[in-house]
Every structure is written in C-alpha cells, then in structure tokens.
Motif scaffolding. Structure first.
Motif, PDB file in Angstrom:
ATOM      1  N   VAL A  38       5.034   4.146 -14.102  1.00 17.07           N
ATOM      2  CA  VAL A  38       4.808   3.544 -12.788  1.00 17.07           C
ATOM      3  C   VAL A  38       3.345   3.706 -12.373  1.00 17.07           C
ATOM      4  CG1 VAL A  38       5.417   3.677 -10.347  1.00 17.07           C
ATOM      5  CG2 VAL A  38       7.194   3.846 -12.086  1.00 17.07           C
ATOM      6  N   THR A  39       2.751   4.865 -12.665  1.00 18.65           N
ATOM      7  CA  THR A  39       1.337   5.080 -12.337  1.00 18.65           C
ATOM      8  C   THR A  39       0.452   4.077 -13.067  1.00 18.65           C
ATOM      9  OG1 THR A  39       1.739   7.446 -11.992  1.00 18.65           O
ATOM     10  CG2 THR A  39      -0.537   6.755 -12.368  1.00 18.65           C
ATOM     11  N   PHE A  40       0.741   3.839 -14.346  1.00 16.13           N
ATOM     12  CA  PHE A  40      -0.037   2.859 -15.111  1.00 16.13           C
ATOM     13  C   PHE A  40       0.150   1.455 -14.543  1.00 16.13           C
ATOM     14  CE2 PHE A  40      -0.262  -0.233 -18.623  1.00 16.13           C
ATOM     15  CZ  PHE A  40      -1.592  -0.053 -18.992  1.00 16.13           C
ATOM     16  N   ALA A  41       1.389   1.115 -14.184  1.00 15.90           N
ATOM     17  CA  ALA A  41       1.656  -0.215 -13.631  1.00 15.90           C
ATOM     18  C   ALA A  41       0.903  -0.420 -12.320  1.00 15.90           C
ATOM     19  CB  ALA A  41       3.156  -0.398 -13.421  1.00 15.90           C
TER      20      ALA A  41
ATOM     21  N   LEU B 168       0.826  -1.205   0.000  1.00 24.07           N
ATOM     22  CA  LEU B 168       0.000   0.000   0.000  1.00 24.07           C
ATOM     23  C   LEU B 168       0.862   1.258   0.000  1.00 24.07           C
ATOM     24  CD1 LEU B 168      -2.754  -1.072   2.574  1.00 24.07           C
ATOM     25  CD2 LEU B 168      -2.697  -1.414   0.098  1.00 24.07           C
ATOM     26  N   LEU B 169       1.957   1.233   0.745  1.00 27.18           N
ATOM     27  CA  LEU B 169       2.860   2.386   0.758  1.00 27.18           C
ATOM     28  C   LEU B 169       3.543   2.568  -0.589  1.00 27.18           C
ATOM     29  CD1 LEU B 169       4.473   2.036   4.303  1.00 27.18           C
ATOM     30  CD2 LEU B 169       2.775   3.707   3.553  1.00 27.18           C
ATOM     31  N   PHE B 170       3.835   1.444  -1.259  1.00 29.18           N
ATOM     32  CA  PHE B 170       4.446   1.547  -2.586  1.00 29.18           C
ATOM     33  C   PHE B 170       3.505   2.243  -3.562  1.00 29.18           C
ATOM     34  CE2 PHE B 170       4.696  -0.325  -6.872  1.00 29.18           C
ATOM     35  CZ  PHE B 170       5.933   0.173  -7.252  1.00 29.18           C
ATOM     36  N   ALA B 171       2.208   1.942  -3.461  1.00 32.86           N
ATOM     37  CA  ALA B 171       1.250   2.587  -4.358  1.00 32.86           C
ATOM     38  C   ALA B 171       1.206   4.091  -4.134  1.00 32.86           C
ATOM     39  CB  ALA B 171      -0.138   1.983  -4.155  1.00 32.86           C
ATOM     40  N   LEU B 172       1.415   4.520  -2.884  1.00 37.77           N
ATOM     41  CA  LEU B 172       1.384   5.946  -2.578  1.00 37.77           C
ATOM     42  C   LEU B 172       2.680   6.650  -2.957  1.00 37.77           C
ATOM     43  CD1 LEU B 172      -0.358   5.890   0.931  1.00 37.77           C
ATOM     44  CD2 LEU B 172      -1.356   6.638  -1.228  1.00 37.77           C
ATOM     45  N   THR B 173       3.798   5.987  -2.706  1.00 39.07           N
ATOM     46  CA  THR B 173       5.098   6.649  -2.871  1.00 39.07           C
ATOM     47  C   THR B 173       5.860   6.188  -4.104  1.00 39.07           C
ATOM     48  OG1 THR B 173       6.189   4.969  -1.495  1.00 39.07           O
ATOM     49  CG2 THR B 173       5.276   6.896  -0.376  1.00 39.07           C
ATOM     50  N   GLY B 174       5.384   5.113  -4.770  1.00 35.60           N
ATOM     51  CA  GLY B 174       6.122   4.567  -5.905  1.00 35.60           C
ATOM     52  C   GLY B 174       6.447   5.575  -6.985  1.00 35.60           C
ATOM     53  N   PRO B 175       5.461   6.338  -7.481  1.00 34.53           N
ATOM     54  CA  PRO B 175       5.779   7.323  -8.526  1.00 34.53           C
ATOM     55  C   PRO B 175       6.789   8.371  -8.071  1.00 34.53           C
ATOM     56  CG  PRO B 175       3.421   6.883  -8.458  1.00 34.53           C
ATOM     57  CD  PRO B 175       4.013   6.210  -7.269  1.00 34.53           C
TER      58      PRO B 175
END
Length: 589
Positions: free
Chosen positions: A249-252, A210-217
């Motif tokens: 990354v957003t699309f992924a 969940l944190l990756f989805a928030l901070t990944g981009p």
C-alpha cells in the motif's frame, strides 16, 4: 565589581568611589558613583581610558555619576540598594549629541541610544572602549538594528571588527550599493469571497484522498488482521503477511503521488497567480501529492534525485541530497556533482499578499549548499559556489561562480579554490550500484513496516482479552485504562527496536570520512532511517528526562542534567555533550 572598584579608587582626583550593577531602561550595566576631591573636575573620558589600561572592557563602568557624598549603611559600607535606585544625571552636561550625516547613521544611533542612556554617542567612538559596551550590549544592539527593515544585513562580526557607528554605517551602505534590495509592497486587496469559497470547496473534496494517504497503510494492517487472521493467533507468517500488505500500500500511494502530481500540474510555470485561484489550487494539490512519495525517507540516497526527476525537477549526475523541502520541486534545476546539506528550504513558491509567486531555483555544477540554508525564488548559485550553513538568499539573488557566501541575507565572504577539493571516491561497478539502489528502495518501504512490530502485541491483547474484560466489567468503559499501558508498551517496544537496529547494524561509528557508496555509509543510513521513521512513535519522549537516557542507550555521551529535544538521526558515537547543556528542537548536529 570588586576589581572595578579597586582600580577606580586608586585613580587620582577621587575621594570616594564605588561601583554598582544596576538595571536602567531594561539594560544591565556597571555604574560608578564618585565623590571628587576638592577642586577636582570629573573627566569621564580620562577615567574610562585609565581603567581600560588595566581592566577588560566589560569591567569598565558604562556611566560615571558624581555625588556630594555616598549613602552609607550603619556599618559604614556604601548603601548599594540606595545607589541602585538613585537618579542619574546626563553623562555629558555641556556636550550635545553629534548629528548623523546619513540616514543609516541616524538609524544606528536610534538603536544605540537605549543601550547607553544619558550618554552622548560620538559616531567615531569605539563601541567597547569609549562607550563602555560589552558582549551583551553588542548582541542587543545587533537585534535592535535587525528589527529595522530599512537597513541591510548586519553581522555580529561587523560590531567587533568595525567598532564605531560611523564605520558600521559605511559598511552597511556599501552592502546596499553592491546588492540593492527590492522593497516589497505588502499591501494587497483581499481575494473575492466567492473565489475563496470555491477553492475551499475543491480542497474539501480532496480531503478523502489526502486522508487515505495518511491512514491507508494503517487501515490495511487492521483490515488484513481482521480478515486474514481467522483463529485469533498471530505467528511469524501472519506478521510477514501484514508487513507485506503495508509495504504494498505504501508503494501504491507513492506511485499515486508521482502520477497524480504530473496529471494535476505537469510542471509549474514561473509567474504570479491570484490567491485561491484555479492555478493556486492546482499548485496546492500538487504539493500534497508530492508528500505521498515519501521523498524525505530517500534523502541521502540516489533514490531522491531519481524521484525528483519523476516529479519534474532537473537533477544532474552524482548529486547528493541530504534533505530539502521545495515549494515547487519541478522548478528546481541542479547540476552535476552538487552537494546539498540537510534541512534546506527551497522557497521558490510563496504567497505574498493576494498572489502566489512561483520562480526557478538554479544550482550550478559542483556547487555546495550547507545545512539549513534558505533559497528564495529566482535565485541562482553558479558553478563551484558554496553557501555556508544557515545562509539565506533573497528573491533574485545570484551567487557568482566559485564564491563563498555566508549570512542572512547572504553575502560574499571569500572565494572557493577547486584545487583544494578532495578527490572523488571510486565508484563501484554497475551491478553493485544496482544492488545498493535495490536495498535503498526495499528499506524505504520496509522500515515503516518494521516500525509496526511493537503494535502486534497490542493487537493480540485487545483481540484476546476484550471479550473477557467485557464479561467482567460490562460496558467497555475500561478501554482508556487498557489503552494507556498498551501505549507505554508500544513506546518501550519501539525504543528497544530502534536500539537493537542501531547496535546490530552499526555497532561502532567512529569519526572520519567515508564514501557514500561504502558499506559503512549504507549501515549508517539504515540506522538514521530507522530513527527517522520511528520518530513519530517516540516524539512524546522529546523534552522529557527520558530522552537523555535513550540517547545514552544509543551510544551518545551525554552529561548530567542536560536537556535534549532534537533528533540525532543516527549520529550517536560521535556526539559528546557536557553537563547542564540544552539542545533545542530542530538543532542539527
């Protein structure tokens, strides 16, 4: 008060009179203090009836208090301070309170008594003309009645149109018979501690994802900058490369959200499940994965229905979704040609006591659901039905075909005539629709990346001057002081970027009607998307004096000393707000 005193003093049988605004038991009301002529008898009903002929209801005193003499100041004027604290006698000395005939009348009487202290309230008495009520008392009475969970829904219009407690009670009883409410048993046994522990452990294990989805981009931007920018300078090509990485990354992450949701919970099953149990955990994780898809940015485009279908919802053709949030999106069924307003809450999954309750929500063909409506689980809106803005449907409620409902909870207020519906706008050709959908898809990915443009100057400043400042000052204690002006520059850059997008993409947005496939709508949607995406950076402007200036910069007409704390979402040219107004957060214009 002067007008009330003048009319009252002119009535026969009174030697002296004055009117005072006083607060009794938390209620502001007009009280008339009277000195009767010798041999005269106080007739409160007669006085009130006489004043009603020449005064509006709110200027008629709510209480008439007889006195031997009025307290006076040395100037000879009535001592209003003394009258404001003078004890009052009962309004009716000999008449006893009429007994209620039903439980609803008793509940309404209990709500009205504090508003008319010291008065006997007749159930057939007019709330305004006989009891001396006014708009503020009506609002207080409405709030008091709504606090009683045993009573059906009551509207302010009921008080103004029915006017007596007996008539209002009869209307409420009729509603209860027409649409019986199910009383929820809110008592429950707390879930076992071990179940709570294991569910919490499983949720903790999901936190890295969940944190990756928030901070990944954002991490992608930082890593790409550190690795890809070797000479320390940033040019247009580097910026495009970083934005492209952000979009990828957003699309992924969106793909992970769709695929992950279907793996975790292909389609929810209606029913009741233990709180903190295995099914509850799967439902919770599926909801988090739905947020990965950026569905909120797709509202108002054909992308939203398409992604909802991928997530398991059944959505018909030509459905327009301006904005919704669902507890179980895969149990949502929407027919063809349905229009859904903004900020709709589909509460088809809720926790009650120690259970998770999940149910379907079905919206039939040609239905319309207004802005900020709330639909509970197991609700059905049949073909052609309409819900007005802010309407709420309780669990299990059904709106019959071609009926118009309003209120909270909703009730029928009229019917829908399909003959009055506007004609459908002509649809563009298939290639044009495909190009429009491609544009929507690109902008949903590109706009968050575009919103990062103001951050690149900060990257450059920190990267180029960090070593120099460290040599001058030693330890990096200066970083907070450098971060503050950098953040101000970031916010100013974001404001200028949104403003530029607004005036370049949509120089003018006059009031009127347009097709959802027109170029004007696409440009308006683009401006709204930019404002929504950059809202996170600009959220600190809300409820400040700068918000008003920014909206003026965007084209809205806002008066002096007006306070604003909401997002206009691209609607600027058609907004005109006067002086000294207040627009709270979450208000939809």
């Amino acid at each position: 008060m002067a007008a009330s005193w003048a009319k009252l003093s002119a009535l026969p049988g009174l030697s002296q009179a004055t009117v005072v605004l006083r607060r009794d038991d938390g209620i502001d009301r007009l009280v008339a203090f009277l000195v009767l002529e010798s041999g005269a008898v106080l007739d409160r009903a007669g006085l009130r009836a006489a004043l009603r002929e020449t005064l509006p209801p709110y200027m008629v005193p709510a209480h008439f208090e007889p006195m031997e003499t009025l307290p006076r100041l040395t100037s000879g004027k009535a001592d209003r301070k003394a009258l404001k604290i003078a004890p009052l006698t009962a309004a009716v000395d000999t008449e006893e309170q009429e007994e209620p005939e039903t439980a609803t009348e008793a509940a309404l009487l209990a709500a009205a008594k504090p508003l008319f202290p010291g008065q006997a309230i007749a159930f057939d008495a007019d709330f305004f003309a006989d009891l001396g009520g006014h708009s503020l008392l009506a609002a207080s009475f409405l709030a008091a009645v709504r606090e009683n969970p045993a009573l059906p829904s009551i509207m302010l219009d009921d008080i103004y149109s029915l006017r007596s407690l007996r008539a209002i009670a009869q209307r409420l009883d009729e509603r209860e018979l027409a649409n019986p409410r199910r009383q929820l048993d809110l008592s429950f046994t707390p879930p076992p501690l071990l179940r709570r522990f294991f569910c919490g452990l499983a949720q903790l294990a999901c936190m890295p994802l969940l944190l990756f989805a928030l901070t990944g981009p954002w991490l992608t931007i930082y890593v790409a900058y550190q690795v890809g920018i070797e000479d320390g300078s940033i040019n247009i090509g580097d910026i495009l490369m970083l934005m492209g990485a952000y979009m990828a990354v957003t699309f992924a992450i969106s793909v992970i959200g769709v695929v992950g949701k279907r793996i975790v919970l292909w389609r929810a099953t209606p029913g009741r499940y233990p709180l903190w149990g295995v099914y509850f955990f799967r439902w919770w994780l599926a909801r988090q994965l739905v947020e990965f898809t950026h569905l909120g940015l797709m509202q108002g485009t054909p992308l939203a229905p398409a992604v909802m279908r991928l997530l398991g919802a059944k959505v018909g053709k030509r459905v327009c979704i301006s904005g919704l949030h669902a507890g179980a999106i895969d149990l949502l069924e929407i027919g063809d040609d349905v229009t859904l307003g903004a900020k709709i809450s589909i509460g088809n999954a809720e926790v009650v006591g120690n259970e998770l309750i999940i149910g379907k929500v079905i919206i039939g063909k040609d239905a319309y659901v207004g802005t900020s409506c709330a639909l509970a689980h197991d609700t059905i809106i049949e073909q052609g039905a309409e819900l007005a803005d802010l309407t709420a449907l309780l669990p299990g409620m059904r709106v019959p075909a071609f009926e118009h409902w309003d209120g909270s909870p909703g009730r029928k207020v009229g019917t829908v005539d399909p003959a009055k519906w506007p004609e459908f706008a002509p649809e563009p050709s298939a290639p044009v629709l495909a190009l429009q959908n491609l544009y929507f898809s690109f902008m949903v990915l590109a706009m968050p990346a575009i919103s990062l443009l103001p951050i690149f100057p900060a990257f450059y400043a920190f990267d180029h001057y960090d070593d120099l400042l460290q040599q001058i000052f030693g330890l990096q204690w200066y970083m907070p002081f450098v971060a503050w002006p950098t953040a101000m520059i970031l916010m100013l850059g974001t404001v200028m970027l949104v403003t530029a997008i607004r005036w370049i993409v949509l120089p003018s947005a006059p009031a009127g009607t347009c097709s959802l496939t027109s170029g004007f709508y696409i440009r308006k949607w683009t401006v709204g998307l930019a404002a929504e995406v950059m809202l996170e950076s600009l959220s600190s402007l809300f409820s400040t004096i700068y918000m008003r200036s920014w909206y003026r910069l965007m084209g809205a007409k806002i008066g002096k000393d007006t306070e604003i704390a909401t997002n206009f979402a691209g609607r600027y040219d058609t907004i005109e707000i006067g002086e000294r107004c207040f627009v709270a957060d979450e208000v939809t214009l």
